[in-house]
Design a protein around this motif. Structure first.
Motif, PDB file in Angstrom:
ATOM      1  N   ALA A 180      -6.207  -5.338  -0.266  1.00 53.46           N
ATOM      2  CA  ALA A 180      -5.398  -4.282  -0.874  1.00 53.46           C
ATOM      3  C   ALA A 180      -5.925  -3.931  -2.258  1.00 53.46           C
ATOM      4  N   GLU A 202       0.302   2.983  -3.274  1.00 52.82           N
ATOM      5  CA  GLU A 202       1.175   2.320  -2.306  1.00 52.82           C
ATOM      6  C   GLU A 202       0.818   2.737  -0.882  1.00 52.82           C
ATOM      7  N   GLY A 206      -0.512  -0.322   1.144  1.00 51.69           N
ATOM      8  CA  GLY A 206       0.614  -0.924   1.843  1.00 51.69           C
ATOM      9  C   GLY A 206       1.433  -1.863   0.991  1.00 51.69           C
TER      10      GLY A 206
END
Length: 283
Positions: A180, A202, A206
């Protein structure tokens, strides 16, 4: 440790009160209000508000009644007042008082804490360089408007420090979300020439904005906001080295004005854009 931040926030902003006593209001951000105040004698009668009041005493002695006791804050100390707690305020000596403070809506902390209770800091006056540094990052200078990435990272850091001073045990961050963080980094690289919002990151990663801030820091030792800012500054430096005018460089690199550009350039590289331009031109 005393902090003398000078008068950079006093020009061009709203002023009130007497000639020597004043309140300076910063540009607004949703859920986050910032001011600088200068007072002699008593300033505020007993009152309460529905926000946190968290600030730093800059000059003089800050005197206030809070939760049944008289408190004093010296230069460099932080003040943390919980929502809906009765308090007053004023200068503790004839020298007067100067401080900067932010008023934070509790909902912003709750979003970050994911259901944990609001941190209650029993000691309203706190001596903590880390907390002070975090607060001053949002309070210096007052003239600068926040972008979305800065707010997310600031709230994430502040929440952890308030929990620490409230005696709430820190939750393990668990396994670092390397992928991420990498996706966020790549997205910031690709979109460095424009403002990037937290909701974009976001969607890409995620993770919610506060978790992303923590994992990004754990991975790259900096925040998404700072990473994006440095990409802009590096582009600006290349433009300066290519002989581009400073005013055009500031706009092209995504800065709101020349002073905004100059301030961040000097913080990053230790000298002004003009001085950098002179050095590379002479070379």
């Amino acid at each position: 440790m005393a902090h003398d931040l000078g008068n950079e926030a006093l020009g061009g902003l709203e002023r009130s009160c007497a000639e020597d006593d004043r309140i300076v209001s910063a540009p607004g951000a949703t859920g986050l209000e910032r001011i600088e105040a200068r007072f002699h004698g008593n300033a505020f009668d007993l009152h309460r508000h529905d926000t946190y009041a968290i600030g730093v005493t800059l000059d003089g002695v800050q005197r206030f009644h809070y939760r049944g006791a008289l408190r004093h804050s010296l230069p460099g100390q932080a003040i943390v007042l919980h929502p809906d707690e009765l308090h007053d305020g004023g200068a503790g000596t004839e020298h007067g008082l100067r401080y900067r403070i932010l008023y934070l809506e509790p909902s912003m902390l709750l979003d970050c804490l994911h259901g944990s209770p609001l941190p209650f800091v029993k000691d309203a006056v706190v001596s903590d360089p880390q907390l002070r540094g975090t607060l001053l990052s949002a309070l210096t200078p007052l003239t600068e408007e926040f972008d979305d990435l800065f707010v997310a990272d600031f709230i994430a850091q502040l929440a952890q420090q308030l929990k620490r001073h409230a005696g709430q045990p820190a939750k393990s961050a668990g396994k670092i979300a390397w992928r991420a963080a990498e996706l966020a980094r790549d997205y910031l690289e690709e979109n460095a020439e424009r403002p990037v919002r937290s909701d974009e990151l976001e969607a890409v990663t995620g993770l919610d904005r506060y978790a992303l801030s923590r994992h990004f820091r754990a991975t790259y030792s900096t925040s998404p906001h700072r990473f994006l800012l440095m990409r802009r500054l590096q582009r600006a430096r290349r433009m300066i080295e290519a002989g581009e005018p400073l005013a055009e460089t500031a706009v092209a690199a995504g800065f709101s004005d020349q002073s905004h550009f100059d301030r961040h350039f000097k913080k990053a590289f230790g000298l002004t854009p003009g001085r950098w331009a002179t050095l590379v031109r002479d070379a």
